[in-house]
Every structure is written in structure tokens, then in C-alpha cells.
Design a protein around this motif. Structure first.
Motif, PDB file in Angstrom:
ATOM      1  N   UNK A 272       4.232  -6.171   5.454  1.00 48.65           N
ATOM      2  CA  UNK A 272       3.598  -5.139   4.642  1.00 48.65           C
ATOM      3  C   UNK A 272       3.530  -3.845   5.455  1.00 48.65           C
TER       4      UNK A 272
ATOM      5  N   UNK B  73      -2.446   2.078  -0.321  1.00 47.44           N
ATOM      6  CA  UNK B  73      -2.644   0.640  -0.282  1.00 47.44           C
ATOM      7  C   UNK B  73      -1.533  -0.066   0.465  1.00 47.44           C
ATOM      8  N   UNK B  74      -1.616  -1.383   0.477  1.00 47.31           N
ATOM      9  CA  UNK B  74      -0.584  -2.179   1.133  1.00 47.31           C
ATOM     10  C   UNK B  74       0.673  -2.256   0.275  1.00 47.31           C
TER      11      UNK B  74
ATOM     12  N   UNK C 161       1.108  -0.270   5.527  1.00 43.87           N
ATOM     13  CA  UNK C 161      -0.084   0.419   5.019  1.00 43.87           C
ATOM     14  C   UNK C 161      -0.014   1.850   5.539  1.00 43.87           C
TER      15      UNK C 161
ATOM     16  N   UNK D 208       4.263  -4.185  -0.034  1.00 43.17           N
ATOM     17  CA  UNK D 208       5.082  -5.303   0.420  1.00 43.17           C
ATOM     18  C   UNK D 208       6.491  -4.811   0.697  1.00 43.17           C
TER      19      UNK D 208
END
Lengths: 112, 112
Positions: B36, B43-44, B38, B46
Motif C-alpha cells: 500500500x 487514504x491508503x 499512503x 493498494x
């Protein structure tokens, strides 16, 4: 596409107050929902995982509920402490995939 | 219990330079592995996930790649870094006997 929303983005409370963190998602066809905690500059720590067939999970002062039909989950933290200050993220996993969809998180500050 | 190691912890690289981030896990076999990113204020995201040796699914990046040469090793690479590659990179594992995702400590990458 699954959209996950967390409101509010930030929250400040005095020590001892109960915390209520909200997470909403748009697609109710989920496999599970997870709540994570992230401290500044650190990785994520899993707090609770709720399977789609469950209504709630509890761990110590933490309780998470899931209402799949309305696309909502709530994380309750009882009797907050300064050590609870962190960012809390929820993540939803769909039934047919490995990929989690994350919310942007709620940053909590507990004032001593 | 599972342990996830990531290195380096921090990295500052010039634009156009190559990248190699490593993630190794202990205490489990045949896990699903995830990368991931960030980015600040986001947000995170993928980037890649893998369900086994040599099996990589790519989600987003054009100039990043991933490899899984061993069951418990996951590598993120780039031939030429972009400014937009700056961020906090997190490795995570899942399974085989649990649905919970566990995260490593992360690598902070700054591209100048």
C-alpha cells in the motif's frame, strides 16, 4: 466501486468521554469490515474485525457494530484516555476479492 | 504470531533514480501479501497484492513493479522514481488462517 467514508475527519474530546467513530460504505455486499489504529509515522494496527454475518465485536473498551443493510459501522471507545489519541481507519473487504477499501480515517485527540 | 519487517525505514531519493523496498514476514506460511501507499493527506492506496510466489496483481502504478521471489518476501521496485512516488509505503499480510490484515512498520520515501 466501493466508497468508504469516515466522518468526522477529526475529533477532540476530554479524557474520560466516550468516543463514537462512524464509517459508512456504499456497497453492502461485503465479506468483512475491519477497524485499524494508526499512530503518527507508524503502520496500522488491527483493532477489530467483523464478519458480514456478525452484528458486533468487542475487545476491552472497544466495541464495533455493523449494520450491513444500511452500510454503516460504528466504533465505540469507552472512557477515552490520552493514549487513545491516534487516527482510526475502517476498511471493507468485498465478498469476491482480496482488496480492502479504506476510509480516510478519523484523527482523535484525547485531552488530559 | 506473525511479524512483518520492512526496510529501509526511511529513504530519500532523487527523481529518476531506482527503488527497491523489501518486505519479509515471519511466523506464517503462504500468506497473501500487499503493498500500500499512503500519501500525505490521502487514504491508503493498494498498489499490488500477491496470493503466492510469482503471482502479482497490479492495481494502479505505471512506474512501480512488485515481485515475490520467495513465499515470505515481497519486493517493490521502480526503475525511475517520480516526485509523485513520495509517500509512506506499507506492506501487509493476510491469512492463511485469518482474515485480519497485519501491517508492517512502513517505509517513508521522499523523492526530491
Amino acid at each position: 466501486k466501493q466508497e468508504v467514508t469516515q466522518i468526522p475527519a477529526a475529533l477532540s474530546v476530554p479524557e474520560g468521554e466516550n468516543l463514537v467513530l462512524n464509517c459508512s460504505f456504499t456497497d453492502s455486499a461485503i465479506y468483512n469490515l475491519q477497524w485499524f489504529r494508526q499512530d503518527p509515522g507508524k503502520g496500522l494496527t488491527s483493532l477489530l474485525l467483523i464478519q458480514s454475518s456478525q452484528r458486533e465485536q468487542t475487545s476491552g473498551r472497544l466495541n464495533a457494530s455493523l449494520d450491513k443493510s444500511s452500510g454503516r459501522s460504528t466504533l465505540y471507545i469507552a472512557a477515552s484516555q490520552p493514549g487513545d489519541s491516534a487516527t482510526y481507519l475502517c476498511a471493507v473487504r468485498p465478498r469476491d476479492d482480496y482488496k480492502l477499501s479504506f476510509g480516510a480515517g478519523t484523527t482523535v485527540t484525547v485531552r488530559a | 504470531s506473525q511479524t512483518i519487517h520492512q526496510w529501509p525505514a526511511t529513504l530519500v531519493q532523487p527523481v529518476g533514480s531506482p527503488l527497491s523496498l523489501e518486505c519479509t514476514v515471519e511466523g506464517t506460511s503462504n500468506p497473501n501479501l500487499y503493498w500500500y501507499r499512503q500519501a500525505a493527506g490521502r487514504g491508503l492506496q493498494l498498489l499490488f497484492y500477491s496470493v503466492g510466489i510469482g503471482q502479482i496483481s497490479s492495481e494502479v502504478p505505471q512506474n512501480l513493479s512488485a515481485s515475490r521471489p520467495q513465499d515470505r518476501q515481497f519486493i517493490l521496485s521502480s526503475k525511475k522514481l517520480l516526485l509523485s512516488d513520495s509517500g509512506f509505503y506499507l506492506c501487509a499480510l493476510e491469512g492463511p488462517s485469518t482474515d485480519t490484515q497485519y501491517f508492517g512498520p512502513g517505509t517513508r520515501l521522499t523523492v526530491l
